[in-house]
Enzyme design. Sequence first.
Site, PDB file in Angstrom:
ATOM      1  N   ASP A 396       0.859  -1.182   0.000  1.00 51.14           N
ATOM      2  CA  ASP A 396       0.000   0.000   0.000  1.00 51.14           C
ATOM      3  C   ASP A 396       0.897   1.235   0.000  1.00 51.14           C
ATOM      4  O   ASP A 396       1.862   1.317   0.774  1.00 51.14           O
ATOM      5  CB  ASP A 396      -0.920  -0.006   1.224  1.00 51.14           C
ATOM      6  N   ASN A 404      -2.263  12.981  -3.074  1.00 52.97           N
ATOM      7  CA  ASN A 404      -3.289  13.501  -3.983  1.00 52.97           C
ATOM      8  C   ASN A 404      -3.708  14.908  -3.579  1.00 52.97           C
ATOM      9  O   ASN A 404      -3.931  15.773  -4.437  1.00 52.97           O
ATOM     10  CB  ASN A 404      -4.495  12.578  -4.003  1.00 52.97           C
ATOM     11  N   ASP A 413      -2.243   9.806 -10.319  1.00 54.88           N
ATOM     12  CA  ASP A 413      -2.343   8.763 -11.354  1.00 54.88           C
ATOM     13  C   ASP A 413      -0.979   8.461 -11.950  1.00 54.88           C
ATOM     14  O   ASP A 413      -0.645   7.300 -12.229  1.00 54.88           O
ATOM     15  CB  ASP A 413      -3.312   9.213 -12.443  1.00 54.88           C
ATOM     16  N   GLU A 440      -4.730   2.435  -4.128  1.00 57.89           N
ATOM     17  CA  GLU A 440      -3.267   2.470  -4.094  1.00 57.89           C
ATOM     18  C   GLU A 440      -2.681   1.161  -3.588  1.00 57.89           C
ATOM     19  O   GLU A 440      -1.523   1.115  -3.165  1.00 57.89           O
ATOM     20  CB  GLU A 440      -2.787   3.635  -3.212  1.00 57.89           C
TER      21      GLU A 440
END
Length: 523
Positions: A396, A404, A413, A440
């Site tokens: 993860d 983000n 992305d 993720e």
Amino acid sequence: MRKTRPFGSPRQRVRNSAVYGHQRFTLLFQLGASAVLLILALIVLNSLHLWRTYHQALARSQTNTANLTQALTQHASDTFVQAEATLEELAEMIHQQGMAPDKWPVLHRLFKEKTQGLQQIDAISLYDARGRMLVTAADKLPSVNDFSDRDYFRYHRDHPDLTIHIGQVIRSRMTQELILPLSRRLDNPDGSFAGVLLESVMISHFRNFYTKFVISDDSTLMMLLNNGTVLYRHPYNEKAIGTTIADSPLYKDNIRQNQSGTVNSALANDPQSMVYSYEHLKQFPVIITSGVSMDQALADWRHDAISHAVMTLIFVLMISLVCLLLMRQVRARMRIELELIHAQQELRKLNRSLEKLARSDGLTGLYNRRHFDLVFKNEFNRAIELRRPLGLILLDIDFFKQYNDIYGHVAGDECLRLIGNTLRALPLRQRDLAARYGGEEFIVLLPETDKTGALAVARRIQDKIGQLEIQHRGSPVGSISASIGIYVGLPISEVDTPSKLVVRVDAALYEAKRLGRNRICEA
């Protein structure tokens, strides 16, 4: 001297006429005989077919009943396995976070999400050691909050095992729906009784599924507990729910003694003998039975007999036209076949493209979770069959939400794409598989790998991600890093499932996060 007649004399013409007539008669006789023989052949073949299919229908009725039982068994097993996985997941979360009042809002939201996600669930509820409902998926608790009289509560209070318990059908005190309670005991850290986690499966879920099977009024489909108690009966009869067939010959002589089978028998209240098939669920104390009447078993044969008789008559009437139309039909069929071949080729190309898209994650280029689940299931079964270890790596991205928020979703992305490229560039073996598991999270499947090999792959992944040097101001280390969980084990048949292995590697990932992230933990 004997006199001769010149060529073309009347006697010669008479003889030629006789020969011609004989040939014409022979041809007509042959055509007529051929037609008669063809008609007789059609009648004989049709009669033989009906005689043979009649006996096959009698034998096939047992196979069809067994297949029907298998379909119902699979549906019940899937329902209970899904319920068991949900209960185990929630029990693990409660075990980790506890049952304190400050956890109730979180559990309520989680119970509500699970209930809305699974249509067969009426409610998920948590009870304390005194039988009081602490949390439920509903918006409010019942006014009379005492469930200590319920059989499932008393069972878990008196039995220390942590397995899933399937009780008798009851009526919900909150929704008044008939429900099948699936429950699990919760223990305190010292092993004492802490309460019960309940998942209520609606009987209407089984009713909706069983209604899809068209059976006659004198046939029956049932779901029972191992002691013969009826959990559901189709055609639906609420009065039959909760009754028992333990005294019937079907149960005493067959179901109680064998795991599965097909037999001609009768229940105590059946007016006629039927073909019964039964099967015990492997993981749960539940039995599925199907009983089909002989009228229903031979219904298809009767329809087939009428169809063959009609078709035979049509063939007799149309046999003279077949020869005239045959060439035209063949030419038309060849043209259609060429068009179909071309269409099939185009369809195959399209299917290959769609199949590739269906297996891949559009953002990272890795395999998606759907493809991973299919491969994982096959490798899980292979590991059990060959008794070989199976490894999982779940990673993860640390503080990805903050990434983000700081850099934007476009940068997020791009970060996922870079990590996907890193995983695709790993020197994995042919059967190893890397996939995007969701958000993720990424997962790597390592068949026939020991802990040393899995740990080496995990360290390589961690190093490769570090070498990307993706700046991250929201991370303590200043760049993108990953928390990694590892599980390597030998799956055990009838004990482990693919979902349980994922739960274990997820627990290792959770431990890596708890210890500060950017590290590797083993399950």
